[in-house]
Each structure stands twice: as structure tokens, then as C-alpha cells.
Design a protein around this motif. Structure first.
Motif, PDB file in Angstrom:
ATOM      1  N   GLU A   1       0.809  -1.211   0.000  1.00 25.92           N
ATOM      2  CA  GLU A   1       0.000   0.000   0.000  1.00 25.92           C
ATOM      3  C   GLU A   1       0.847   1.268   0.000  1.00 25.92           C
ATOM      4  OE1 GLU A   1      -2.494  -0.891   3.406  1.00 25.92           O
ATOM      5  OE2 GLU A   1      -4.142  -1.397   2.057  1.00 25.92           O
TER       6      GLU A   1
ATOM      7  N   ASP B   1       4.695   3.046  -4.851  1.00 22.56           N
ATOM      8  CA  ASP B   1       4.191   3.990  -5.853  1.00 22.56           C
ATOM      9  C   ASP B   1       3.476   3.299  -7.012  1.00 22.56           C
ATOM     10  OD1 ASP B   1       4.946   6.241  -4.440  1.00 22.56           O
ATOM     11  OD2 ASP B   1       6.857   6.463  -5.500  1.00 22.56           O
TER      12      ASP B   1
ATOM     13  N   TYR C   1       1.628   0.579  -6.808  1.00 23.36           N
ATOM     14  CA  TYR C   1       0.304   0.247  -6.280  1.00 23.36           C
ATOM     15  C   TYR C   1      -0.559   1.510  -6.190  1.00 23.36           C
ATOM     16  CZ  TYR C   1      -3.344  -1.132  -3.007  1.00 23.36           C
ATOM     17  OH  TYR C   1      -4.557  -1.353  -2.404  1.00 23.36           O
ATOM     18  N   ILE C   2       0.001   2.558  -5.633  1.00 25.70           N
ATOM     19  CA  ILE C   2      -0.743   3.815  -5.471  1.00 25.70           C
ATOM     20  C   ILE C   2      -1.171   4.364  -6.829  1.00 25.70           C
ATOM     21  CG2 ILE C   2      -0.568   6.213  -4.694  1.00 25.70           C
ATOM     22  CD1 ILE C   2       1.394   5.123  -2.485  1.00 25.70           C
ATOM     23  N   ALA C   3      -0.265   4.335  -7.802  1.00 27.60           N
ATOM     24  CA  ALA C   3      -0.600   4.825  -9.145  1.00 27.60           C
ATOM     25  C   ALA C   3      -1.705   3.980  -9.771  1.00 27.60           C
ATOM     26  CB  ALA C   3       0.635   4.817 -10.035  1.00 27.60           C
ATOM     27  N   THR C   4      -1.671   2.683  -9.528  1.00 29.55           N
ATOM     28  CA  THR C   4      -2.673   1.780 -10.100  1.00 29.55           C
ATOM     29  C   THR C   4      -4.053   2.018  -9.495  1.00 29.55           C
ATOM     30  OG1 THR C   4      -0.974   0.108 -10.503  1.00 29.55           O
ATOM     31  CG2 THR C   4      -3.265  -0.645 -10.499  1.00 29.55           C
ATOM     32  N   ILE C   5      -4.131   2.028  -8.174  1.00 27.16           N
ATOM     33  CA  ILE C   5      -5.461   2.142  -7.560  1.00 27.16           C
ATOM     34  C   ILE C   5      -6.072   3.528  -7.741  1.00 27.16           C
ATOM     35  CG2 ILE C   5      -5.061   0.292  -5.896  1.00 27.16           C
ATOM     36  CD1 ILE C   5      -4.870   2.576  -3.756  1.00 27.16           C
ATOM     37  N   ASN C   6      -5.199   4.535  -7.933  1.00 30.51           N
ATOM     38  CA  ASN C   6      -5.702   5.904  -8.148  1.00 30.51           C
ATOM     39  C   ASN C   6      -5.709   6.296  -9.626  1.00 30.51           C
ATOM     40  OD1 ASN C   6      -6.133   6.501  -5.367  1.00 30.51           O
ATOM     41  ND2 ASN C   6      -3.936   6.798  -5.137  1.00 30.51           N
ATOM     42  N   ASP C   7      -5.285   5.381 -10.495  1.00 32.70           N
ATOM     43  CA  ASP C   7      -5.142   5.658 -11.919  1.00 32.70           C
ATOM     44  C   ASP C   7      -4.435   7.003 -12.132  1.00 32.70           C
ATOM     45  OD1 ASP C   7      -5.269   5.149 -14.610  1.00 32.70           O
ATOM     46  OD2 ASP C   7      -7.305   5.934 -14.851  1.00 32.70           O
ATOM     47  N   ASP C   8      -3.270   7.117 -11.504  1.00 33.16           N
ATOM     48  CA  ASP C   8      -2.491   8.355 -11.481  1.00 33.16           C
ATOM     49  C   ASP C   8      -1.355   8.296 -12.516  1.00 33.16           C
ATOM     50  OD1 ASP C   8      -0.732  10.460 -10.875  1.00 33.16           O
ATOM     51  OD2 ASP C   8      -1.140  10.331  -8.717  1.00 33.16           O
TER      52      ASP C   8
ATOM     53  N   ASN D   1       1.989  -0.709 -13.106  1.00 32.34           N
ATOM     54  CA  ASN D   1       0.645  -1.147 -12.736  1.00 32.34           C
ATOM     55  C   ASN D   1       0.788  -2.365 -11.840  1.00 32.34           C
ATOM     56  OD1 ASN D   1      -1.327   0.527 -14.301  1.00 32.34           O
ATOM     57  ND2 ASN D   1      -0.002  -0.163 -15.947  1.00 32.34           N
TER      58      ASN D   1
ATOM     59  N   GLN E   1      -1.387  -4.412  -8.385  1.00 32.86           N
ATOM     60  CA  GLN E   1      -2.448  -4.443  -7.382  1.00 32.86           C
ATOM     61  C   GLN E   1      -2.013  -5.148  -6.104  1.00 32.86           C
ATOM     62  OE1 GLN E   1      -5.334  -6.186 -10.103  1.00 32.86           O
ATOM     63  NE2 GLN E   1      -6.488  -4.274 -10.062  1.00 32.86           N
TER      64      GLN E   1
END
Length: 110
Positions: free
Chosen positions: A13, A16, A18-25, A50, A52
């Protein structure tokens, strides 16, 4: 143990990718790809960023999916994490992660 704790004890969690993937950043994907490419002297592009999570079903970075020796070892041994392996304390495979990340070892022992 939280399912977002990787085999090595790192917290997915906080990654970066993971964060980019879940926030589609997309901006974070680009920044992370650039940094990881420099750190690894490898061609890493935003579309590679990407993931998860290491231990959950779903997409993973190429490294995490097929190149991470720690993940491959844990899968082969059938352990939930390296914390379930009797060789944890002297393991050269996960040792560098644990040496540089005391929180990872703490996660594995919880």
C-alpha cells in the motif's frame, strides 16, 4: 497478516506502483517509471507501472510478477510470506530488503 504485505514484508500500500494503479495516477506512473529506470538501469516505462499487490490476484509489475526472486521462492515453498519460512533469519534472498527496511521484518513477525 494484512494481505497487502508482500512476501518480503514490504507494505504494498506504500508502493508507488500500487498507489498509481489504484488511483489511476498517470503522473505518478511517469515519475515512478523514470526513477525506477534510473535506479535499475533498465527500460521501464509508465505502462509498466501497474500493480495491485504482490500476494493478491490481479496485475503486477513485470519485476514483481516474474523477476522477483523473493516472490518466486515464497511461491515455490508455498509460504504466505517469508515470515513463515524457517530460514528467514539467515536468508540471503530476502536479507537485503530486511536490512534496509526494519519495518518489513516487523511486518513479517506480526
Amino acid at each position: 497478516m494484512k494481505e497487502m504485505i508482500a512476501y518480503c514484508g514490504l507494505d504494498c500500500e506504500k508502493c508507488d506502483a500500487y498507489i498509481a494503479t489504484i488511483n489511476d495516477d498517470q503522473e505518478l506512473r511517469e515519475k515512478t517509471a523514470k526513477l525506477w529506470a534510473e535506479l535499475n538501469n533498465a527500460p521501464i516505462f509508465p505502462e509498466h507501472i501497474n500493480c495491485q499487490g504482490c500476494r493478491v490476484e490481479g496485475i503486477k509489475t513485470v519485476f514483481c510478477d516474474s523477476m522477483c526472486r523473493i516472490r518466486q521462492c515464497a511461491l515455490k515453498k508455498g509460504v504466505d510470506t517469508c515470515g513463515d519460512c524457517s530460514g528467514l533469519e539467515n536468508c540471503p534472498t530476502v536479507g537485503a530488503i530486511l536490512e534496509d527496511n526494519p519495518s518489513a521484518l516487523k511486518n513479517l513477525k506480526e
